[in-house]
Design a protein around this motif. Structure first.
Motif, mmCIF file in Angstrom:
data_model
loop_
_atom_site.group_PDB
_atom_site.id
_atom_site.type_symbol
_atom_site.label_atom_id
_atom_site.label_comp_id
_atom_site.label_asym_id
_atom_site.label_seq_id
_atom_site.Cartn_x
_atom_site.Cartn_y
_atom_site.Cartn_z
ATOM 1 N N LYS A 78 -0.706 -9.113 19.015
ATOM 2 C CA LYS A 78 -0.154 -10.402 19.427
ATOM 3 C C LYS A 78 0.286 -11.171 18.192
ATOM 4 C CE LYS A 78 -1.579 -14.777 21.412
ATOM 5 N NZ LYS A 78 -2.745 -15.617 21.524
ATOM 6 N N GLY A 79 1.414 -11.850 18.299
ATOM 7 C CA GLY A 79 1.911 -12.653 17.193
ATOM 8 C C GLY A 79 2.945 -11.894 16.384
ATOM 9 N N THR A 80 3.308 -12.464 15.258
ATOM 10 C CA THR A 80 4.238 -11.845 14.319
ATOM 11 C C THR A 80 3.586 -11.849 12.953
ATOM 12 O OG1 THR A 80 6.156 -12.616 15.573
ATOM 13 C CG2 THR A 80 6.535 -11.993 13.279
ATOM 14 N N GLU A 81 3.464 -10.668 12.385
ATOM 15 C CA GLU A 81 2.817 -10.507 11.085
ATOM 16 C C GLU A 81 3.841 -10.026 10.068
ATOM 17 O OE1 GLU A 81 -0.776 -7.928 9.011
ATOM 18 O OE2 GLU A 81 -0.020 -7.326 10.963
ATOM 19 N N THR A 82 3.901 -10.684 8.941
ATOM 20 C CA THR A 82 4.731 -10.234 7.830
ATOM 21 C C THR A 82 3.827 -9.509 6.835
ATOM 22 O OG1 THR A 82 6.264 -12.079 8.123
ATOM 23 C CG2 THR A 82 6.288 -10.980 5.983
ATOM 24 N N ILE A 83 4.325 -8.411 6.301
ATOM 25 C CA ILE A 83 3.555 -7.586 5.372
ATOM 26 C C ILE A 83 4.423 -7.288 4.156
ATOM 27 C CG2 ILE A 83 2.371 -5.374 5.039
ATOM 28 C CD1 ILE A 83 1.882 -5.320 8.086
ATOM 29 N N GLY A 84 3.834 -7.447 2.972
ATOM 30 C CA GLY A 84 4.502 -7.051 1.735
ATOM 31 C C GLY A 84 4.151 -5.616 1.401
ATOM 32 N N TRP A 85 5.102 -4.886 0.794
ATOM 33 C CA TRP A 85 4.882 -3.473 0.482
ATOM 34 C C TRP A 85 5.544 -3.098 -0.838
ATOM 35 C CZ3 TRP A 85 8.505 0.387 -0.276
ATOM 36 C CH2 TRP A 85 8.008 1.697 -0.366
ATOM 37 N N LYS A 86 4.899 -2.173 -1.543
ATOM 38 C CA LYS A 86 5.468 -1.595 -2.759
ATOM 39 C C LYS A 86 4.831 -0.220 -2.954
ATOM 40 C CE LYS A 86 6.372 -2.842 -7.563
ATOM 41 N NZ LYS A 86 6.308 -3.982 -8.505
ATOM 42 N N PRO A 87 5.599 0.776 -3.397
ATOM 43 C CA PRO A 87 4.975 2.069 -3.662
ATOM 44 C C PRO A 87 4.038 1.987 -4.861
ATOM 45 C CG PRO A 87 7.330 2.143 -4.215
ATOM 46 C CD PRO A 87 7.050 0.800 -3.622
ATOM 47 N N LEU A 88 2.918 2.644 -4.755
ATOM 48 C CA LEU A 88 1.911 2.644 -5.817
ATOM 49 C C LEU A 88 2.506 3.053 -7.161
ATOM 50 C CD1 LEU A 88 -1.034 2.394 -6.779
ATOM 51 C CD2 LEU A 88 -1.411 4.737 -5.946
ATOM 52 N N GLU A 89 3.400 4.017 -7.144
ATOM 53 C CA GLU A 89 3.983 4.506 -8.401
ATOM 54 C C GLU A 89 4.768 3.428 -9.154
ATOM 55 O OE1 GLU A 89 8.081 6.639 -6.922
ATOM 56 O OE2 GLU A 89 6.190 7.613 -6.427
ATOM 57 N N ASN A 90 5.158 2.357 -8.461
ATOM 58 C CA ASN A 90 5.887 1.263 -9.108
ATOM 59 C C ASN A 90 4.990 0.090 -9.492
ATOM 60 O OD1 ASN A 90 8.143 2.814 -8.736
ATOM 61 N ND2 ASN A 90 8.976 1.589 -7.071
ATOM 62 N N CYS A 91 3.708 0.160 -9.158
ATOM 63 C CA CYS A 91 2.778 -0.914 -9.507
ATOM 64 C C CYS A 91 2.259 -0.686 -10.922
ATOM 65 C CB CYS A 91 1.625 -0.975 -8.504
ATOM 66 S SG CYS A 91 2.133 -1.604 -6.898
ATOM 67 N N LYS A 92 2.410 -1.693 -11.765
ATOM 68 C CA LYS A 92 2.056 -1.562 -13.185
ATOM 69 C C LYS A 92 0.926 -2.486 -13.616
ATOM 70 C CE LYS A 92 5.553 1.201 -13.516
ATOM 71 N NZ LYS A 92 5.324 2.534 -13.055
ATOM 72 N N SER A 93 0.484 -3.401 -12.718
ATOM 73 C CA SER A 93 -0.504 -4.406 -13.121
ATOM 74 C C SER A 93 -1.725 -4.408 -12.217
ATOM 75 C CB SER A 93 0.144 -5.802 -13.109
ATOM 76 O OG SER A 93 1.251 -5.846 -13.962
ATOM 77 N N PRO A 94 -2.680 -3.489 -12.464
ATOM 78 C CA PRO A 94 -3.905 -3.508 -11.656
ATOM 79 C C PRO A 94 -4.678 -4.804 -11.873
ATOM 80 C CG PRO A 94 -3.955 -1.690 -13.249
ATOM 81 C CD PRO A 94 -2.690 -2.450 -13.473
ATOM 82 N N LYS A 95 -5.303 -5.246 -10.822
ATOM 83 C CA LYS A 95 -6.153 -6.448 -10.866
ATOM 84 C C LYS A 95 -7.594 -5.949 -10.776
ATOM 85 C CE LYS A 95 -6.882 -10.734 -8.253
ATOM 86 N NZ LYS A 95 -6.440 -11.470 -7.062
ATOM 87 N N GLY A 96 -8.179 -5.640 -11.926
ATOM 88 C CA GLY A 96 -9.519 -5.061 -11.932
ATOM 89 C C GLY A 96 -9.465 -3.569 -11.709
#
Length: 151
Positions: A78-96
């Motif tokens: 129910k409702g409308t959910e927006t989700i952000g997405w990015k492939p792991l291989e393009n992520c360069k800044s781990p947070k912890g």
């Protein structure tokens, strides 16, 4: 990542031995009436049911996440959910560091794309899919079902 409607869910049942069981659970239950909580369906498959107000984009991005030991099947009831997405291989800044107990790794990166899920739509996130879910209006409830499928 896979996005589709529940009408087509059976097309994906063969992608993992527990997917058929997850989709059968959706078919046999009245999704609108399922109470909030976590249920162990079988070994390696649990479902988390929630009915919450949407988060701001900024709040959701604080937990821009991926998993190593589980595949997520996230269903909008129910409702409308927006989700952000990015492939792991393009992520360069781990947070912890990766937390093996909670099976989660957070990132400071920005999503490459945002998409919406509406009622009776689902998304499948594999370990290579970094995602920021539950973005929505704070005055609109989003009823959501998340299956955690053990790899």
């Amino acid at each position: 990542m896979i996005i589709d409607t529940l009408t087509n869910a059976q097309k994906y049942a063969s992608l993992h031995p527990l997917f058929a069981e997850a989709f059968a659970y959706l078919k046999k239950n009245n999704l609108a009436k399922l109470p909030d909580g976590t249920i162990e369906i079988s070994e390696g498959l649990k479902v988390i049911i929630s009915n919450k107000a949407g988060k701001s984009k900024q709040t959701s991005l604080e937990k821009f996440e991926c998993h190593q030991k589980n595949i997520d099947i996230q269903v909008c009831v129910k409702g409308t959910e927006t989700i952000g997405w990015k492939p792991l291989e393009n992520c360069k800044s781990p947070k912890g560091e990766y937390n093996p107990e909670k099976d989660v790794q957070f990132f400071l990166d920005e999503p490459e794309t945002f998409f919406q899920l509406h009622a009776n739509q689902f998304v499948i996130f594999y370990p290579e899919d970094v995602h920021a879910p539950m973005i929505g209006k704070d005055d609109e409830l989003i009823k959501k079902i998340v299956f955690k499928v053990k790899i």
